[in-house]
Design an enzyme around this catalytic site. Structure first.
Site, PDB file in Angstrom:
ATOM      1  N   THR A  25       1.028  -1.197  -0.437  1.00  0.00           N
ATOM      2  CA  THR A  25       0.176   0.262  -0.191  1.00  0.00           C
ATOM      3  C   THR A  25       1.208   1.320  -0.569  1.00  0.00           C
ATOM      4  OG1 THR A  25      -1.389  -1.095   1.201  1.00  0.00           O
ATOM      5  CG2 THR A  25      -1.761   1.308   1.240  1.00  0.00           C
ATOM      6  N   HIS A 177      -7.251 -10.824  -1.744  1.00  0.00           N
ATOM      7  CA  HIS A 177      -6.489  -9.987  -0.415  1.00  0.00           C
ATOM      8  C   HIS A 177      -7.719 -10.936   0.364  1.00  0.00           C
ATOM      9  CE1 HIS A 177      -4.576  -8.290   2.309  1.00  0.00           C
ATOM     10  NE2 HIS A 177      -4.758  -7.586   2.433  1.00  0.00           N
ATOM     11  N   ASN A 180      -4.447 -10.206   6.092  1.00  0.00           N
ATOM     12  CA  ASN A 180      -4.850  -8.857   7.119  1.00  0.00           C
ATOM     13  C   ASN A 180      -6.565  -8.474   7.663  1.00  0.00           C
ATOM     14  OD1 ASN A 180      -2.127  -9.662   7.481  1.00  0.00           O
ATOM     15  ND2 ASN A 180      -1.647  -7.892   5.079  1.00  0.00           N
ATOM     16  N   TYR A 182      -8.780  -7.958   7.303  1.00  0.00           N
ATOM     17  CA  TYR A 182     -10.155  -7.351   6.261  1.00  0.00           C
ATOM     18  C   TYR A 182     -11.518  -7.884   5.859  1.00  0.00           C
ATOM     19  CZ  TYR A 182      -6.019  -3.507   5.536  1.00  0.00           C
ATOM     20  OH  TYR A 182      -5.098  -2.845   5.750  1.00  0.00           O
ATOM     21  N   ASN A 237      -4.926  -5.527  12.430  1.00  0.00           N
ATOM     22  CA  ASN A 237      -6.165  -5.206  12.367  1.00  0.00           C
ATOM     23  C   ASN A 237      -6.479  -5.874  13.492  1.00  0.00           C
ATOM     24  OD1 ASN A 237      -5.983  -2.539  10.334  1.00  0.00           O
ATOM     25  ND2 ASN A 237      -5.717  -4.401   8.728  1.00  0.00           N
TER      26      ASN A 237
HETATM   27  C1  8OZ Z   1      -0.508  -0.935   5.253  1.00  0.00           C
HETATM   28  C2  8OZ Z   1      -0.890   0.156   5.048  1.00  0.00           C
HETATM   29  C3  8OZ Z   1      -2.300   0.376   4.285  1.00  0.00           C
HETATM   30  C4  8OZ Z   1      -3.130  -0.790   3.801  1.00  0.00           C
HETATM   31  C5  8OZ Z   1      -2.454  -5.058   4.521  1.00  0.00           C
HETATM   32  C6  8OZ Z   1      -3.569  -3.478   2.549  1.00  0.00           C
HETATM   33  O1  8OZ Z   1      -2.009  -4.442   5.187  1.00  0.00           O
HETATM   34  C7  8OZ Z   1      -2.678  -3.424   3.677  1.00  0.00           C
HETATM   35  C8  8OZ Z   1      -2.603  -2.389   3.796  1.00  0.00           C
HETATM   36  C9  8OZ Z   1      -1.037  -1.915   4.783  1.00  0.00           C
HETATM   37  O2  8OZ Z   1      -2.826  -6.199   4.285  1.00  0.00           O
END
Ligand code: 8OZ
Length: 368
Positions: A25, A177, A180, A182, A237
């Site tokens: 990112t 994806h 992480n 999401y 996250n």
């Molecule tokens: C760092 C900052 C914002 C998003 C991920 C898409 O960790 C990200 C991400 C990484 O997969």
């Protein structure tokens, strides 16, 4: 460094080496539109065996950070096409990472200022980035609302649409994806999924959205052009699960028949400790790979997290097929050549990772 430079077939992707540029990112796409500067950045790195783009939103609702790109509109497809053309012109291969952030968002980034969506109405204890008065600013994510079960087909359709857009934009394939913390990972892990319908509770329910999305994408563009990224134990996250070995063992066994191009596994805590664990015991990655192979999985096995050349070489000898490098690719556009020749590496500058212009983006020196 001999093994890293052997060609490899990952589904339909014929790759010149085992060296992958990891998704990174960089927040340099205002209005979610890829730019000419991004074309320069990716083309500089076309000597990778494969480039995985930065995480790219499948829909406006899938957005969670300022200035990240999208792949749902005609304008975005046209802008990405300039990038894929340039990378292909330089002899590279590139797939786009398809992203829905779920609850890792803010009302200011959502259509109509609405709440972000998630499996359950549980806020993530994590921050996102907004641009406030021109200045990138960290803010708490907003409290999400739980998706109704009748909304999930629309989300699956958004992924399918984005995969179609990816092919129209000239990408060699897509990477889903599912890592992480999401949206897809929020469904997988029990800390963020408190649903009591057919998408929550037992592992088979929590994995349902992931499998529906992969099926939709592979129906649209073929398994051989589809990869997936998983992060079995990362706390990124604010997600966790008491039994990641069982959960991800089930996931890879279900993915096995889909003849995917590759499985991309983040080992440990994303961008941090490789030996990080959840669930009280060390995660057994070779066992995960054995589960996938035992279930007939033929995709290439891609590993990631804190690799240097020596560890990467070792992992290929031990049975990985591809190694994704993140920070090293930020600072070294010619990373494969430097790994091959043992040339010293440039040091990445964290202060320019997220947002800004060419500084710390396209100005790292390549060898003459
Ligand atoms: C760092 C900052 C914002 C998003 C991920 C898409 O960790 C990200 C991400 C990484 O997969």
């Amino acid at each position: 460094m001999t093994h890293l430079f052997e060609p490899v077939q990952a589904g339909e992707l014929q790759l010149a080496s085992r060296i992958v540029m990891a998704p990174l990112t960089r927040n340099r796409a205002p209005d979610a539109l890829p730019t000419a500067l991004m074309a320069t950045y990716y083309t500089q790195r076309a000597s990778a065996g494969l480039i995985v783009t930065e995480a790219t939103a499948i829909s406006h609702q899938g957005q969670g950070y300022a200035d990240v790109p999208g792949i749902w509109s005609d304008a975005q497809v046209a802008a990405w096409k300039r990038i894929t053309n340039a990378v292909h012109g330089a002899g590279g291969k590139i797939v786009v990472q398809l992203w829905h952030v779920g609850r890792v968002s803010h009302v200011d980034l959502q259509p109509g200022g609405q709440a972000p969506v998630a499996p359950s109405a549980i806020a993530a204890k994590t921050k996102t980035v907004l641009i406030q008065n021109g200045v990138p600013t960290f803010v708490e994510t907003s409290v999400p609302r739980a998706l109704r079960v009748d909304e999930l087909p629309g989300i699956v359709a958004d992924y399918r649409h984005a995969a179609r857009c990816a092919i129209a934009a000239g990408f060699d394939g897509v990477e889903l994806h599912a890592a992480n913390g999401y949206l897809i990972d929020q469904f997988l892990r029990s800390s963020s999924n408190r649903r009591d319908d057919s998408y929550g509770g037992p592992i088979e329910h929590r994995a349902r959205l992931l499998l529906e999305v992969v099926q939709a994408i592979t129906q649209e563009i073929g398994g051989g052009r589809t990869g997936i990224r998983l992060s079995p134990v990362t706390p990124a996250n604010d997600v966790s699960d008491p039994d990641p070995q069982q959960l991800f063992g089930y996931v890879v066994s279900q993915l096995a028949p889909l003849r995917l191009a590759y499985l991309h596994v983040i080992e440990g805590s994303t961008g941090a400790a490789r030996d990080y664990t959840q669930g009280g015991k060390p995660f057994d990655y070779p066992a995960l790979q054995d589960t996938y192979r035992g279930a007939g999985g033929t995709g290439a096995w891609m590993v990631n997290n804190g690799y240097d050349g020596a560890l990467a070489e070792h992992s290929i000898i031990e049975g990985a097929d591809l190694v994704a490098f993140g920070k090293l690719f930020i600072a070294n556009p010619d990373l494969p050549r430097r790994l091959r020749d043992g040339t010293p590496l440039n040091t990445p500058d964290r202060s320019t990772f997220y947002g800004g212009g060419s500084k710390g983006y396209t100005d790292y020196p390549a060898l003459a």
